[in-house]
Motif scaffolding. Structure first.
Motif, PDB file in Angstrom:
ATOM      1  N   ALA A 112       1.125  -1.188   0.052  1.00  0.00           N
ATOM      2  CA  ALA A 112       0.185   0.215  -0.250  1.00  0.00           C
ATOM      3  C   ALA A 112       0.563   1.230   0.227  1.00  0.00           C
ATOM      4  CB  ALA A 112      -1.115   0.095   0.934  1.00  0.00           C
ATOM      5  N   LEU A 113       0.710   2.135  -0.954  1.00  0.00           N
ATOM      6  CA  LEU A 113       1.649   2.776  -1.277  1.00  0.00           C
ATOM      7  C   LEU A 113       2.692   3.170  -1.246  1.00  0.00           C
ATOM      8  CD1 LEU A 113      -0.632   6.028   0.825  1.00  0.00           C
ATOM      9  CD2 LEU A 113       0.011   5.076  -1.317  1.00  0.00           C
ATOM     10  N   ASP A 114       3.405   1.968  -1.646  1.00  0.00           N
ATOM     11  CA  ASP A 114       4.737   1.884  -1.756  1.00  0.00           C
ATOM     12  C   ASP A 114       5.376   2.569  -3.011  1.00  0.00           C
ATOM     13  OD1 ASP A 114       7.053   0.618  -1.062  1.00  0.00           O
ATOM     14  OD2 ASP A 114       6.811  -1.168  -1.968  1.00  0.00           O
ATOM     15  N   VAL A 115       5.383   3.764  -2.676  1.00  0.00           N
ATOM     16  CA  VAL A 115       5.191   5.233  -3.838  1.00  0.00           C
ATOM     17  C   VAL A 115       6.179   6.496  -3.276  1.00  0.00           C
ATOM     18  CG1 VAL A 115       3.847   3.995  -5.943  1.00  0.00           C
ATOM     19  CG2 VAL A 115       3.075   6.014  -3.827  1.00  0.00           C
ATOM     20  N   LEU A 154       7.283   9.549   1.525  1.00  0.00           N
ATOM     21  CA  LEU A 154       6.137   9.684   0.975  1.00  0.00           C
ATOM     22  C   LEU A 154       5.929  11.706   0.282  1.00  0.00           C
ATOM     23  CD1 LEU A 154       3.521   9.119  -0.922  1.00  0.00           C
ATOM     24  CD2 LEU A 154       2.860   8.067   1.039  1.00  0.00           C
ATOM     25  N   SER A 155       6.243  11.565  -0.614  1.00  0.00           N
ATOM     26  CA  SER A 155       5.398  12.986  -1.139  1.00  0.00           C
ATOM     27  C   SER A 155       4.008  13.394  -1.660  1.00  0.00           C
ATOM     28  CB  SER A 155       6.479  14.480  -1.667  1.00  0.00           C
ATOM     29  OG  SER A 155       7.746  13.816  -0.445  1.00  0.00           O
ATOM     30  N   ILE A 156       3.306  14.646  -1.371  1.00  0.00           N
ATOM     31  CA  ILE A 156       2.283  14.627  -2.373  1.00  0.00           C
ATOM     32  C   ILE A 156       2.560  16.369  -2.949  1.00  0.00           C
ATOM     33  CG2 ILE A 156      -0.048  15.195  -2.874  1.00  0.00           C
ATOM     34  CD1 ILE A 156      -0.453  13.427   0.003  1.00  0.00           C
ATOM     35  N   ILE A 176      -5.179   6.732   4.724  1.00  0.00           N
ATOM     36  CA  ILE A 176      -4.057   6.029   4.092  1.00  0.00           C
ATOM     37  C   ILE A 176      -2.521   6.698   4.316  1.00  0.00           C
ATOM     38  CG2 ILE A 176      -4.326   6.340   2.020  1.00  0.00           C
ATOM     39  CD1 ILE A 176      -3.774   3.261   1.359  1.00  0.00           C
ATOM     40  N   ILE A 177      -2.682   8.301   4.185  1.00  0.00           N
ATOM     41  CA  ILE A 177      -1.632   8.870   3.656  1.00  0.00           C
ATOM     42  C   ILE A 177      -0.655   8.874   5.143  1.00  0.00           C
ATOM     43  CG2 ILE A 177      -0.475  10.712   3.233  1.00  0.00           C
ATOM     44  CD1 ILE A 177      -1.585   9.358   0.565  1.00  0.00           C
ATOM     45  N   LYS A 178      -1.757   9.564   6.342  1.00  0.00           N
ATOM     46  CA  LYS A 178      -1.171   9.603   7.522  1.00  0.00           C
ATOM     47  C   LYS A 178      -0.670   8.654   8.409  1.00  0.00           C
ATOM     48  CE  LYS A 178      -4.243  13.477   9.419  1.00  0.00           C
ATOM     49  NZ  LYS A 178      -5.181  13.792   9.797  1.00  0.00           N
ATOM     50  N   SER A 179      -1.483   7.610   7.720  1.00  0.00           N
ATOM     51  CA  SER A 179      -0.584   5.833   8.261  1.00  0.00           C
ATOM     52  C   SER A 179       0.776   6.053   7.746  1.00  0.00           C
ATOM     53  CB  SER A 179      -1.563   4.891   7.940  1.00  0.00           C
ATOM     54  OG  SER A 179      -1.311   3.856   8.426  1.00  0.00           O
ATOM     55  N   ALA A 180       0.644   6.284   6.271  1.00  0.00           N
ATOM     56  CA  ALA A 180       1.840   5.982   5.152  1.00  0.00           C
ATOM     57  C   ALA A 180       2.589   6.574   6.104  1.00  0.00           C
ATOM     58  CB  ALA A 180       1.716   5.820   4.082  1.00  0.00           C
ATOM     59  N   GLY A 208      -6.263  17.538   0.597  1.00  0.00           N
ATOM     60  CA  GLY A 208      -6.987  16.828   1.267  1.00  0.00           C
ATOM     61  C   GLY A 208      -6.831  15.053   1.150  1.00  0.00           C
ATOM     62  N   LEU A 209      -5.882  15.306   0.460  1.00  0.00           N
ATOM     63  CA  LEU A 209      -4.879  13.867   0.295  1.00  0.00           C
ATOM     64  C   LEU A 209      -4.779  14.061   1.331  1.00  0.00           C
ATOM     65  CD1 LEU A 209      -5.388  11.554  -1.518  1.00  0.00           C
ATOM     66  CD2 LEU A 209      -3.042  12.478  -3.100  1.00  0.00           C
ATOM     67  N   SER A 210      -3.834  14.849   1.881  1.00  0.00           N
ATOM     68  CA  SER A 210      -2.426  14.396   3.099  1.00  0.00           C
ATOM     69  C   SER A 210      -3.248  14.320   4.282  1.00  0.00           C
ATOM     70  CB  SER A 210      -2.305  16.066   3.531  1.00  0.00           C
ATOM     71  OG  SER A 210      -2.535  16.784   3.254  1.00  0.00           O
ATOM     72  N   ARG A 211      -4.374  14.384   4.253  1.00  0.00           N
ATOM     73  CA  ARG A 211      -4.932  14.386   5.424  1.00  0.00           C
ATOM     74  C   ARG A 211      -6.028  12.905   5.186  1.00  0.00           C
ATOM     75  NH1 ARG A 211      -6.768  19.419   4.007  1.00  0.00           N
ATOM     76  NH2 ARG A 211      -9.542  18.982   4.228  1.00  0.00           N
ATOM     77  N   THR A 212      -6.129  12.220   4.384  1.00  0.00           N
ATOM     78  CA  THR A 212      -5.962  10.987   4.201  1.00  0.00           C
ATOM     79  C   THR A 212      -5.678   9.967   5.380  1.00  0.00           C
ATOM     80  OG1 THR A 212      -4.741  10.034   2.420  1.00  0.00           O
ATOM     81  CG2 THR A 212      -7.485  11.306   2.191  1.00  0.00           C
TER      82      THR A 212
END
Length: 112
Positions: free
Chosen positions: A1-4, A89-91, A78-82, A72-76
């Motif tokens: 999951a989010l291996d980017v 991980l950068s957006i 899955i992102i917070k968990s990563a 918004g994506l930075s507050r999801t």
């Protein structure tokens, strides 16, 4: 999951979705996807009204919408968990100019 390491939110100037979001008409099923753009337009109404010309307002709304999506994506979860797991991980928020082919960094990146 989010291996980017990088997620890019990239919009483009002249976006038909941005135009449709604020043209005052309903567009059926796609209104669901246009609503976040309408919300940004409502929140930033004063800034947009100060700009000279429809194209300038559309372009700025495109930029503001990209910034809102990055936020918004930075507050999801899955992102917070990563980020909590130490993922690098950068957006990033970018906008593409259809008329000149230039990709512009909106300098609104989030990193964990």
């Amino acid at each position: 999951a989010l291996d980017v390491e990088h997620i890019i939110v990239c919009g483009h100037y002249g976006c038909g979705g941005v135009r449709a979001a604020i043209d005052g008409h309903r567009h059926g099923i796609i209104d669901h996807w246009l609503q976040p753009i309408r919300d940004v337009a409502d929140t930033c109404r004063h800034e947009l009204e100060e700009l000279d010309g429809e194209e300038a307002r559309h372009n700025r709304l495109c930029e503001l919408s990209i910034r809102a999506q990055v936020d918004g994506l930075s507050r999801t979860p899955i992102i917070k968990s990563a980020w909590n797991r130490g993922k690098s991980l950068s957006i990033h928020g970018w906008v593409y100019g259809l008329n000149d082919g230039i990709i512009r960094d909106l300098n609104c990146s989030h990193s964990g």
